[in-house]
Motif scaffolding. Structure first.
Motif, PDB file in Angstrom:
ATOM      1  N   MET A 169      -2.759   3.847 -13.134  1.00 38.84           N
ATOM      2  CA  MET A 169      -1.467   4.000 -12.460  1.00 38.84           C
ATOM      3  C   MET A 169      -0.950   5.436 -12.564  1.00 38.84           C
ATOM      4  O   MET A 169      -0.855   5.980 -13.664  1.00 38.84           O
ATOM      5  CB  MET A 169      -0.453   3.033 -13.081  1.00 38.84           C
ATOM      6  CG  MET A 169       0.759   2.807 -12.232  1.00 38.84           C
ATOM      7  SD  MET A 169       0.360   2.061 -10.625  1.00 38.84           S
ATOM      8  CE  MET A 169      -0.028   0.376 -11.086  1.00 38.84           C
ATOM      9  N   PHE A 170      -0.655   6.025 -11.425  1.00 39.39           N
ATOM     10  CA  PHE A 170      -0.151   7.403 -11.384  1.00 39.39           C
ATOM     11  C   PHE A 170       1.328   7.415 -11.772  1.00 39.39           C
ATOM     12  O   PHE A 170       2.101   6.582 -11.318  1.00 39.39           O
ATOM     13  CB  PHE A 170      -0.325   7.954  -9.969  1.00 39.39           C
ATOM     14  CG  PHE A 170       0.160   9.357  -9.802  1.00 39.39           C
ATOM     15  CD1 PHE A 170      -0.475  10.403 -10.444  1.00 39.39           C
ATOM     16  CD2 PHE A 170       1.259   9.625  -8.999  1.00 39.39           C
ATOM     17  CE1 PHE A 170      -0.030  11.713 -10.288  1.00 39.39           C
ATOM     18  CE2 PHE A 170       1.700  10.931  -8.828  1.00 39.39           C
ATOM     19  CZ  PHE A 170       1.055  11.970  -9.481  1.00 39.39           C
ATOM     20  N   SER A 228      -7.552   4.457  -5.363  1.00 36.44           N
ATOM     21  CA  SER A 228      -8.022   3.074  -5.422  1.00 36.44           C
ATOM     22  C   SER A 228      -6.914   2.177  -5.951  1.00 36.44           C
ATOM     23  O   SER A 228      -6.242   2.540  -6.924  1.00 36.44           O
ATOM     24  CB  SER A 228      -9.229   2.993  -6.364  1.00 36.44           C
ATOM     25  OG  SER A 228      -9.435   1.664  -6.755  1.00 36.44           O
ATOM     26  N   PRO A 229      -6.707   0.998  -5.340  1.00 35.88           N
ATOM     27  CA  PRO A 229      -5.654   0.116  -5.852  1.00 35.88           C
ATOM     28  C   PRO A 229      -5.936  -0.369  -7.270  1.00 35.88           C
ATOM     29  O   PRO A 229      -5.027  -0.815  -7.966  1.00 35.88           O
ATOM     30  CB  PRO A 229      -5.617  -1.051  -4.861  1.00 35.88           C
ATOM     31  CG  PRO A 229      -6.864  -0.954  -4.068  1.00 35.88           C
ATOM     32  CD  PRO A 229      -7.359   0.456  -4.149  1.00 35.88           C
ATOM     33  N   GLY A 271      -6.374   5.745   1.769  1.00 39.04           N
ATOM     34  CA  GLY A 271      -5.999   6.613   0.649  1.00 39.04           C
ATOM     35  C   GLY A 271      -5.121   7.801   1.038  1.00 39.04           C
ATOM     36  O   GLY A 271      -4.737   8.592   0.171  1.00 39.04           O
ATOM     37  N   GLU A 272      -4.802   7.952   2.343  1.00 39.08           N
ATOM     38  CA  GLU A 272      -4.042   9.130   2.769  1.00 39.08           C
ATOM     39  C   GLU A 272      -2.629   9.127   2.183  1.00 39.08           C
ATOM     40  O   GLU A 272      -2.183  10.145   1.650  1.00 39.08           O
ATOM     41  CB  GLU A 272      -3.988   9.229   4.306  1.00 39.08           C
ATOM     42  CG  GLU A 272      -5.297   9.656   4.964  1.00 39.08           C
ATOM     43  CD  GLU A 272      -6.371   8.563   4.982  1.00 39.08           C
ATOM     44  OE1 GLU A 272      -6.037   7.386   4.728  1.00 39.08           O
ATOM     45  OE2 GLU A 272      -7.535   8.899   5.266  1.00 39.08           O
ATOM     46  N   LEU A 273      -1.923   7.993   2.317  1.00 44.39           N
ATOM     47  CA  LEU A 273      -0.563   7.950   1.760  1.00 44.39           C
ATOM     48  C   LEU A 273      -0.580   8.170   0.247  1.00 44.39           C
ATOM     49  O   LEU A 273       0.182   9.002  -0.258  1.00 44.39           O
ATOM     50  CB  LEU A 273       0.125   6.619   2.107  1.00 44.39           C
ATOM     51  CG  LEU A 273       0.698   6.490   3.509  1.00 44.39           C
ATOM     52  CD1 LEU A 273       1.219   5.071   3.741  1.00 44.39           C
ATOM     53  CD2 LEU A 273       1.826   7.479   3.722  1.00 44.39           C
ATOM     54  N   PRO A 274      -1.441   7.467  -0.495  1.00 44.18           N
ATOM     55  CA  PRO A 274      -1.490   7.733  -1.945  1.00 44.18           C
ATOM     56  C   PRO A 274      -1.789   9.199  -2.279  1.00 44.18           C
ATOM     57  O   PRO A 274      -1.178   9.762  -3.177  1.00 44.18           O
ATOM     58  CB  PRO A 274      -2.616   6.817  -2.432  1.00 44.18           C
ATOM     59  CG  PRO A 274      -2.664   5.716  -1.447  1.00 44.18           C
ATOM     60  CD  PRO A 274      -2.276   6.304  -0.139  1.00 44.18           C
ATOM     61  N   ALA A 275      -2.678   9.835  -1.525  1.00 44.91           N
ATOM     62  CA  ALA A 275      -3.002  11.250  -1.808  1.00 44.91           C
ATOM     63  C   ALA A 275      -1.770  12.122  -1.553  1.00 44.91           C
ATOM     64  O   ALA A 275      -1.496  13.055  -2.317  1.00 44.91           O
ATOM     65  CB  ALA A 275      -4.163  11.707  -0.929  1.00 44.91           C
ATOM     66  N   LEU A 276      -1.018  11.805  -0.518  1.00 43.02           N
ATOM     67  CA  LEU A 276       0.188  12.590  -0.224  1.00 43.02           C
ATOM     68  C   LEU A 276       1.269  12.331  -1.263  1.00 43.02           C
ATOM     69  O   LEU A 276       1.962  13.252  -1.699  1.00 43.02           O
ATOM     70  CB  LEU A 276       0.706  12.258   1.179  1.00 43.02           C
ATOM     71  CG  LEU A 276      -0.143  12.826   2.322  1.00 43.02           C
ATOM     72  CD1 LEU A 276       0.282  12.238   3.661  1.00 43.02           C
ATOM     73  CD2 LEU A 276      -0.049  14.348   2.363  1.00 43.02           C
ATOM     74  N   GLY A 324       0.349   2.211  -7.021  1.00 41.13           N
ATOM     75  CA  GLY A 324       1.200   1.031  -7.168  1.00 41.13           C
ATOM     76  C   GLY A 324       0.383  -0.230  -7.028  1.00 41.13           C
ATOM     77  O   GLY A 324      -0.736  -0.211  -6.508  1.00 41.13           O
ATOM     78  N   ASP A 325       0.996  -1.314  -7.455  1.00 44.02           N
ATOM     79  CA  ASP A 325       0.287  -2.586  -7.508  1.00 44.02           C
ATOM     80  C   ASP A 325       0.364  -3.302  -6.158  1.00 44.02           C
ATOM     81  O   ASP A 325       1.028  -4.329  -6.023  1.00 44.02           O
ATOM     82  CB  ASP A 325       0.906  -3.431  -8.628  1.00 44.02           C
ATOM     83  CG  ASP A 325      -0.038  -4.527  -9.073  1.00 44.02           C
ATOM     84  OD1 ASP A 325      -1.169  -4.583  -8.553  1.00 44.02           O
ATOM     85  OD2 ASP A 325       0.360  -5.333  -9.925  1.00 44.02           O
ATOM     86  N   TYR A 326      -0.252  -2.708  -5.168  1.00 41.89           N
ATOM     87  CA  TYR A 326      -0.320  -3.293  -3.826  1.00 41.89           C
ATOM     88  C   TYR A 326      -1.501  -2.633  -3.129  1.00 41.89           C
ATOM     89  O   TYR A 326      -1.981  -1.593  -3.574  1.00 41.89           O
ATOM     90  CB  TYR A 326       0.968  -3.025  -3.025  1.00 41.89           C
ATOM     91  CG  TYR A 326       1.532  -1.652  -3.265  1.00 41.89           C
ATOM     92  CD1 TYR A 326       2.632  -1.471  -4.090  1.00 41.89           C
ATOM     93  CD2 TYR A 326       0.930  -0.524  -2.705  1.00 41.89           C
ATOM     94  CE1 TYR A 326       3.124  -0.209  -4.353  1.00 41.89           C
ATOM     95  CE2 TYR A 326       1.419   0.737  -2.947  1.00 41.89           C
ATOM     96  CZ  TYR A 326       2.519   0.894  -3.780  1.00 41.89           C
ATOM     97  OH  TYR A 326       2.990   2.154  -4.036  1.00 41.89           O
ATOM     98  N   VAL A 327      -1.954  -3.252  -2.041  1.00 45.57           N
ATOM     99  CA  VAL A 327      -3.117  -2.676  -1.349  1.00 45.57           C
ATOM    100  C   VAL A 327      -2.669  -2.067  -0.024  1.00 45.57           C
ATOM    101  O   VAL A 327      -2.063  -2.745   0.817  1.00 45.57           O
ATOM    102  CB  VAL A 327      -4.210  -3.741  -1.109  1.00 45.57           C
ATOM    103  CG1 VAL A 327      -5.404  -3.125  -0.386  1.00 45.57           C
ATOM    104  CG2 VAL A 327      -4.657  -4.358  -2.430  1.00 45.57           C
ATOM    105  N   LEU A 328      -2.953  -0.774   0.133  1.00 47.40           N
ATOM    106  CA  LEU A 328      -2.655  -0.078   1.384  1.00 47.40           C
ATOM    107  C   LEU A 328      -3.914  -0.028   2.234  1.00 47.40           C
ATOM    108  O   LEU A 328      -5.007  -0.365   1.773  1.00 47.40           O
ATOM    109  CB  LEU A 328      -2.177   1.341   1.074  1.00 47.40           C
ATOM    110  CG  LEU A 328      -0.891   1.429   0.247  1.00 47.40           C
ATOM    111  CD1 LEU A 328      -0.739   2.803  -0.375  1.00 47.40           C
ATOM    112  CD2 LEU A 328       0.308   1.092   1.102  1.00 47.40           C
ATOM    113  N   THR A 329      -3.759   0.451   3.469  1.00 49.67           N
ATOM    114  CA  THR A 329      -4.893   0.495   4.391  1.00 49.67           C
ATOM    115  C   THR A 329      -5.828   1.665   4.120  1.00 49.67           C
ATOM    116  O   THR A 329      -6.984   1.645   4.510  1.00 49.67           O
ATOM    117  CB  THR A 329      -4.360   0.612   5.840  1.00 49.67           C
ATOM    118  OG1 THR A 329      -3.229  -0.211   5.944  1.00 49.67           O
ATOM    119  CG2 THR A 329      -5.379   0.205   6.855  1.00 49.67           C
TER     120      THR A 329
END
Ligand code: SAM
Length: 213
Positions: free
Chosen positions: A91-92, A86-87, A140-145, A133-138
């Motif tokens: 923070m990871f 979640s955006p 959760g796949e990229l963040p999980a990777l 990170g402090d931005y919104v992606l489309t």
């Protein structure tokens, strides 16, 4: 350590985990991966996994049941960490990656899409929310990777001896290899002198100074 990805885009995950370091970790049996297509757990005839949001607003929300059903089929051991990407999550960081590699047998990533996941999933599965990170992606796949890559690097034995040593030393973003003098469009670009002198402490000090964070 096993990484489970709950996603509606399994091929995105498969493409990344099937190469390089994550693949080597799997081949060495130091990490394992399971990729679950949430759509397979939808009872809708079109395999729908989203619906309109209560309270109105744009975008769709991922429905809870397919995710919960998929989760209930996972084969996990005892120390399971459930992560919802979640955006607005915590923070990871690399410190968290290190801790997770030590603490857990299984990490489950719930990859959101659209406007996110029905919040009851987080509540039922006691998931922790993480942001990369402090931005919104489309999705959760990229963040999980990103998270699994950073965690797998911390599993003992994954990086070769030499690379492990690299990790333990001062890592710098300023790295150089041959040629010693790069000639590019009429200009000479030289490798910093300190890196060629063989003075270990001076090199470490120089690298520490170059660190961006
Ligand atoms: N309106 C949603 C919100 O504010 O949480 C944004 C949803 S975003 C378009 C879709 C999904 O991408 C999220 O559910 C989450 O899984 C993922 N996502 C987007 N940006 C992220 C980030 N910076 N870190 C982690 N996950 C992110």
């Amino acid at each position: 350590m096993k990484f489970h990805f709950l996603t509606i885009f399994p091929e995105m995950i498969n493409a990344y985990i099937g190469e390089a370091m994550l693949k080597r970790a799997k081949d060495k049996k130091l990490a394992d991966f399971s990729v679950i297509n949430i759509r397979d757990y939808s009872k809708d005839k079109w395999q729908k996994t989203d619906d309109r949001p209560y309270g109105g607003g744009p975008g769709m929300v991922m429905t809870p049941e397919p995710i919960l059903r998929a989760f209930s089929k996972l084969k996990t051991k005892q120390k399971v960490k459930v992560i919802q990407l979640s955006p607005s999550g915590k923070m990871f960081t690399n410190a968290i990656a290190k801790k997770m590699a030590k603490q857990y047998s299984d990490v489950v990533f719930i990859c959101g899409r659209y406007e996110g996941v029905d919040d009851r999933v987080r509540k039922i599965l006691k998931a922790d929310e993480y942001s990369i990170g402090d931005y919104v992606l489309t999705g959760g796949e990229l963040p999980a990777l990103v998270m699994s890559d950073a965690i797998v690097r911390q599993i003992k034995g994954v990086l070769g001896d030499q690379t492990s040593l690299e990790e333990a030393r001062v890592a710098s973003p300023r790295v150089y290899t041959r040629p010693e003098t790069l000639v590019w469009k009429g200009k000479n670009y030289k490798v910093p002198k300190v890196l060629k002198e063989g003075h270990h402490q001076k090199i470490e000090d120089w690298r520490a100074k170059q660190k961006l964070i």
